[in-house]
Write an enzyme that holds these catalytic residues in place. Structure first.
Site, PDB file in Angstrom:
ATOM      1  N   GLY A 187     -74.554 -43.877  -6.614  1.00 36.49           N
ATOM      2  CA  GLY A 187     -74.715 -45.259  -7.044  1.00 36.49           C
ATOM      3  C   GLY A 187     -75.670 -45.388  -8.215  1.00 36.49           C
ATOM      4  O   GLY A 187     -75.863 -44.438  -8.991  1.00 36.49           O
ATOM      5  N   GLY A 242     -78.931 -45.450  -8.512  1.00 36.67           N
ATOM      6  CA  GLY A 242     -80.038 -44.492  -8.571  1.00 36.67           C
ATOM      7  C   GLY A 242     -79.555 -43.133  -9.047  1.00 36.67           C
ATOM      8  O   GLY A 242     -80.174 -42.499  -9.923  1.00 36.67           O
ATOM      9  N   ILE A 264     -71.029 -49.048  -1.411  1.00 33.15           N
ATOM     10  CA  ILE A 264     -70.408 -50.199  -0.721  1.00 33.15           C
ATOM     11  C   ILE A 264     -70.813 -51.492  -1.415  1.00 33.15           C
ATOM     12  O   ILE A 264     -70.144 -52.502  -1.269  1.00 33.15           O
ATOM     13  CB  ILE A 264     -70.800 -50.268   0.779  1.00 33.15           C
ATOM     14  CG1 ILE A 264     -72.302 -50.474   0.973  1.00 33.15           C
ATOM     15  CG2 ILE A 264     -70.297 -49.051   1.529  1.00 33.15           C
ATOM     16  CD1 ILE A 264     -72.683 -50.934   2.378  1.00 33.15           C
ATOM     17  N   ASP A 265     -71.915 -51.465  -2.200  1.00 34.40           N
ATOM     18  CA  ASP A 265     -72.451 -52.701  -2.786  1.00 34.40           C
ATOM     19  C   ASP A 265     -71.615 -53.221  -3.966  1.00 34.40           C
ATOM     20  O   ASP A 265     -71.749 -54.380  -4.347  1.00 34.40           O
ATOM     21  CB  ASP A 265     -73.890 -52.484  -3.283  1.00 34.40           C
ATOM     22  CG  ASP A 265     -74.823 -52.004  -2.183  1.00 34.40           C
ATOM     23  OD1 ASP A 265     -74.512 -52.230  -1.009  1.00 34.40           O
ATOM     24  OD2 ASP A 265     -75.859 -51.399  -2.514  1.00 34.40           O
ATOM     25  N   GLY A 271     -75.745 -54.982   0.618  1.00 34.92           N
ATOM     26  CA  GLY A 271     -75.362 -55.306  -0.757  1.00 34.92           C
ATOM     27  C   GLY A 271     -76.515 -55.279  -1.738  1.00 34.92           C
ATOM     28  O   GLY A 271     -76.337 -55.515  -2.924  1.00 34.92           O
TER      29      GLY A 271
HETATM   30  O1  F6P Z   1     -76.848 -49.231  -1.487  1.00 30.58           O
HETATM   31  C1  F6P Z   1     -76.214 -49.101  -0.272  1.00 30.58           C
HETATM   32  C2  F6P Z   1     -77.040 -49.678   0.847  1.00 30.58           C
HETATM   33  O2  F6P Z   1     -76.300 -49.563   2.054  1.00 30.58           O
HETATM   34  C3  F6P Z   1     -77.501 -51.118   0.630  1.00 30.58           C
HETATM   35  O3  F6P Z   1     -76.480 -52.061   0.846  1.00 30.58           O
HETATM   36  C4  F6P Z   1     -78.647 -51.194   1.599  1.00 30.58           C
HETATM   37  O4  F6P Z   1     -79.574 -52.185   1.197  1.00 30.58           O
HETATM   38  C5  F6P Z   1     -79.267 -49.825   1.507  1.00 30.58           C
HETATM   39  O5  F6P Z   1     -78.257 -48.962   1.006  1.00 30.58           O
HETATM   40  C6  F6P Z   1     -79.771 -49.286   2.818  1.00 30.58           C
HETATM   41  O6  F6P Z   1     -80.395 -48.061   2.578  1.00 30.58           O
HETATM   42  P1  F6P Z   1     -80.852 -47.064   3.735  1.00 30.58           P
HETATM   43  O7  F6P Z   1     -79.629 -46.337   4.205  1.00 30.58           O
HETATM   44  O8  F6P Z   1     -81.848 -46.174   3.075  1.00 30.58           O
HETATM   45  O9  F6P Z   1     -81.445 -47.878   4.827  1.00 30.58           O
END
Ligand code: F6P
Length: 348
Positions: A103, A105, A127-128, A171
């Protein structure tokens, strides 16, 4: 040609479909040797790899997650030493190029390494659906399907009890999941990070619906916030390139609404169920096209670019135009107009 493949950042349905397509395409088009890098950039810096061949990627199209593992903490750009370590390991592994599936990053890191001489092709995953220059990332369709089903499920229980049901989606700072799933799942209100909501508008909506049909469904994105209010942060992960983890705004909204209504209010935070499971057919096809197109870019020597979907067709964009950006829902997006026209409250 020796090509490394890694998956970076949070996982998402369809990653294995990309790994499969890129490996098979590279083996067929360029007789390339494909190396799977474990746990994203962490594996690159530590030289943790294993070979990928036809057998290794057979039978993985349907499965969620990533057979390579991933990490959203490792950041080769964190210091000069870690950047040099990543580039040096790429040299030790004899990589002619790297395919980085990830994504925002991951694309930012890919751009930084590409600028320092590592040939890279990016594949947009999230997914965002918030990656600059790409109208749809794989994983998004699956997440929307999961949220849509959840909204359908809360409709019936909300109806039975005459309650206000709030469903929170992921998201990050973009409202794509909440918007599409909210429409597909017949939400009465859809709240997005792009439009700060007025709690009074929601109180009014719920009061009107208390008489008939007695229940209200609200779909809220984790990055939504009330006018003049703050984002709801669930936790901070200090060693992550993006340390903020959002979450919990649905509960915050519940506390705003409940004292003003006769109905009970319930909040559901969907969380990581949105990231799991088997990719939808749409995501399988898109991920396969992305993987294949990444191989075509490598074959053509077009490095330091990310595969894109533009007007329904495969394309590519320079990594520098993607790095450090987020694609939010534009305020003139046609779906917002559709939502308003069919009476969905956007919290305004
Ligand atoms: O970027 C994808 C995502 O699922 C976001 O929708 C969500 O805010 C974040 O990653 C959650 O990250 P983690 O898996 O580190 O809790």
């Amino acid at each position: 040609m020796r090509v490394g493949v890694l998956t970076g950042g949070g996982d998402c349905p369809g990653l294995n479909a990309v790994i499969r397509a890129v490996t098979k395409s590279l083996m067929r088009c360029c007789q390339a040797e494909v190396i799977g890098i474990e746990d994203g950039f962490a594996g690159l810096m530590e030289g943790r790899v294993h070979p990928l061949d036809w057998d290794a990627v057979s039978g993985i199209l349907f499965s969620g997650g990533t057979i390579l593992g991933t990490s959203n903490r490792a950041n080769p750009l964190a210091s000069k030493e870690s950047t040099e370590q990543a580039l040096a390991q790429a040299g030790v592994l004899g990589l002619d190029a790297l395919v980085a599936i990830g994504g925002n990053g991951t694309m930012t890191i890919a751009h930084g390494l590409a600028e320092r001489g590592l040939p890279i092709v990016g594949v947009p995953k999230t997914i965002d659906n918030d990656i600059e220059g790409c109208e749809r990332s794989f994983g998004f369709d699956t997440a929307v399907a999961t949220v849509t089903q959840a909204l359908e499920h809360v409709q019936t229980t909300g109806q039975s009890h005459g309650r206000v049901m709030i469903v929170e989606t992921m998201g990050r700072y973009a409202g794509w999941i909440a918007l599409e799933a909210g429409i597909a799942g017949a939400a009465d209100a859809i709240l997005l990070p792009e439009i700060d909501f007025d709690p009074e508008a929601l109180i009014e909506l719920c009061r009107q619906r208390e008489a008939k049909p007695r229940y209200t469904v609200i779909c809220i994105a984790e990055g939504a916030k009330p006018r003049g209010g703050e984002l709801t942060v669930e936790r901070m992960i200090q060693d992550s390139p993006d340390p903020i983890r959002l979450g919990g705004v649905a509960h915050h909204l519940r506390t705003m609404l409940e004292p003003q209504l006769h109905s009970e209010v319930r909040a559901t935070v969907l969380g990581h169920v949105q990231r799991g499971g088997s990719p939808t057919p749409f995501d399988r096809v898109l991920a396969t096209q992305f993987g294949n197109h990444a191989a075509q870019l490598l074959e053509a020597g077009q490095f330091n670019r990310m595969v894109t979907l533009e007007h329904g067709a495969m394309g590519s964009i320079a990594l520098e135009e993607v790095a450090d950006r987020t694609r939010q829902v534009p305020l003139d997006h046609p779906l917002l107009e559709t939502a308003r026209d069919i009476g969905v409250c956007l919290g305004e």
